[in-house]
Design a protein around this motif. Structure first.
Motif, PDB file in Angstrom:
ATOM      1  N   PRO A  44     -61.145 103.476  77.387  1.00  0.00           N
ATOM      2  CA  PRO A  44     -60.205 104.514  77.118  1.00  0.00           C
ATOM      3  C   PRO A  44     -59.648 105.420  78.292  1.00  0.00           C
ATOM      4  CG  PRO A  44     -62.386 104.938  76.302  1.00  0.00           C
ATOM      5  CD  PRO A  44     -62.393 103.645  76.714  1.00  0.00           C
ATOM      6  N   GLY A  97     -55.845 105.139  78.661  1.00  0.00           N
ATOM      7  CA  GLY A  97     -55.188 106.363  78.468  1.00  0.00           C
ATOM      8  C   GLY A  97     -54.451 106.817  79.457  1.00  0.00           C
ATOM      9  N   GLU A 115     -51.094 104.676  79.703  1.00  0.00           N
ATOM     10  CA  GLU A 115     -50.339 105.153  78.441  1.00  0.00           C
ATOM     11  C   GLU A 115     -49.632 106.445  79.077  1.00  0.00           C
ATOM     12  OE1 GLU A 115     -48.720 105.339  74.580  1.00  0.00           O
ATOM     13  OE2 GLU A 115     -49.618 103.709  75.722  1.00  0.00           O
ATOM     14  N   THR A 129     -60.443  96.210  70.600  1.00  0.00           N
ATOM     15  CA  THR A 129     -59.183  96.394  70.915  1.00  0.00           C
ATOM     16  C   THR A 129     -58.332  96.239  69.697  1.00  0.00           C
ATOM     17  OG1 THR A 129     -59.058  94.169  71.422  1.00  0.00           O
ATOM     18  CG2 THR A 129     -59.292  95.924  73.234  1.00  0.00           C
ATOM     19  N   HIS A 185     -57.398  98.128  67.200  1.00  0.00           N
ATOM     20  CA  HIS A 185     -56.294  99.347  67.036  1.00  0.00           C
ATOM     21  C   HIS A 185     -55.747  99.720  68.378  1.00  0.00           C
ATOM     22  CE1 HIS A 185     -57.615  99.133  62.800  1.00  0.00           C
ATOM     23  NE2 HIS A 185     -58.870  99.270  63.136  1.00  0.00           N
ATOM     24  N   ASP A 201     -52.259 101.284  68.038  1.00  0.00           N
ATOM     25  CA  ASP A 201     -52.150 102.433  67.418  1.00  0.00           C
ATOM     26  C   ASP A 201     -52.677 103.726  68.406  1.00  0.00           C
ATOM     27  OD1 ASP A 201     -51.612 101.743  65.134  1.00  0.00           O
ATOM     28  OD2 ASP A 201     -53.591 101.353  64.427  1.00  0.00           O
ATOM     29  N   ARG A 202     -53.558 103.392  69.534  1.00  0.00           N
ATOM     30  CA  ARG A 202     -54.159 104.619  70.366  1.00  0.00           C
ATOM     31  C   ARG A 202     -53.365 104.473  71.491  1.00  0.00           C
ATOM     32  NH1 ARG A 202     -60.165 105.480  69.616  1.00  0.00           N
ATOM     33  NH2 ARG A 202     -60.616 104.675  67.685  1.00  0.00           N
ATOM     34  N   TYR A 203     -52.734 103.321  72.032  1.00  0.00           N
ATOM     35  CA  TYR A 203     -52.021 103.048  73.155  1.00  0.00           C
ATOM     36  C   TYR A 203     -50.644 102.431  72.815  1.00  0.00           C
ATOM     37  CZ  TYR A 203     -56.772 103.860  74.553  1.00  0.00           C
ATOM     38  OH  TYR A 203     -58.205 104.346  74.533  1.00  0.00           O
TER      39      TYR A 203
END
Length: 244
Positions: free
Chosen positions: A145, A149, A152, A192, A194, A197-199
């Motif tokens: 993450p 992150g 992203e 991975t 989702h 949705d997260r990135y």
């Protein structure tokens, strides 16, 4: 003359980041270790190049031969090829930024590799399974993450829009991010599941690269080696877990 790419046969590994750039640009190249021995290619040809007494020999694959020049290391190869293949920004400052992003991808790649070989690369996974499980748990909980992150955020804060990692046109960094996402999804399908949705920007970039005609044709060809348990991204179910 065709570029000569030197990397181990039978796995994507770090060589795949160079292959993607060459394939997207439709640049002529020879994947030396995968060639026929009778044509002066194959693994023996790569080993001979590594053991050469010529000045400045490469330490390890991948390396690229362009004429008389030998270029080692993925980020260095892509920094060299980017302008030649029209896969790097024309602005010098942005080319330096692209190189920095590629080096960060290299750091991430090393950490992904170390989830299954945390003690020593020369020892079998089966000899370090307990340590690998601990390393993978930390990687999935904290390092994955943190890196995704960051990527992203890079996409979201690109002044030219979130379609590309740097600048307003496709670069080798975008191709490398595609490979990172594809590899993570292979190695850690639960963690991975989702990811989009997260990135969302990272996921959208992966999908856009996969849909590019030259990349799509490459992915459907026999030139694209499948992921397997000898490469950097390996799927060991005991190391995977659903993201929290």
């Amino acid at each position: 003359m065709a570029y000569e790419l030197y990397y181990w046969d039978g796995l994507q590994g770090r060589g795949e980041f160079v292959r993607l750039a060459l394939e997207e640009a439709q640049a002529p190249y020879v994947d030396v270790a995968r060639g026929a021995k009778e044509e002066g290619l194959g693994m023996s040809a790569m080993i001979a190049r590594l053991d050469s007494d010529a000045p400045y020999p490469p330490f390890a694959p991948p390396f690229l031969k362009d004429g008389d020049l030998i270029v080692p290391h993925v980020a260095n190869i892509l920094f060299y090829l980017g302008p030649k293949l029209n896969l790097a920004p024309r602005d010098e400052a942005l080319r330096v930024i692209a190189n920095g992003l590629q080096l960060t991808i290299a750091d991430f790649l090393t950490e992904a590799h170390d989830t299954h070989h945390p003690i020593a690369s020369g020892r079998y996974y089966e000899d370090q399974k307990d340590e690998a499980k601990a390393r993978a748990e930390d990687f999935l909980a904290h390092r994955l993450p943190k890196f995704l992150g960051y990527f992203e955020r890079v996409l979201a804060q690109n002044p030219d829009g979130p379609q590309h990692m740097v600048g307003k046109a496709l670069s080798y960094v975008d191709l490398s991010m595609f490979q990172i996402v594809a590899g993570l999804r292979y190695a850690f399908p639960k963690a991975t599941k989702h990811l989009a949705d997260r990135y969302p920007h990272v996921s959208a970039l992966h999908d856009a690269v996969a849909a590019r005609p030259n990349i799509a044709a490459y992915l459907a060809s026999q030139r694209r080696l499948p992921f397997n348990e000898t490469g950097i991204f390996r799927h060991y179910p005991e190391l995977d877990r659903a993201a929290r």
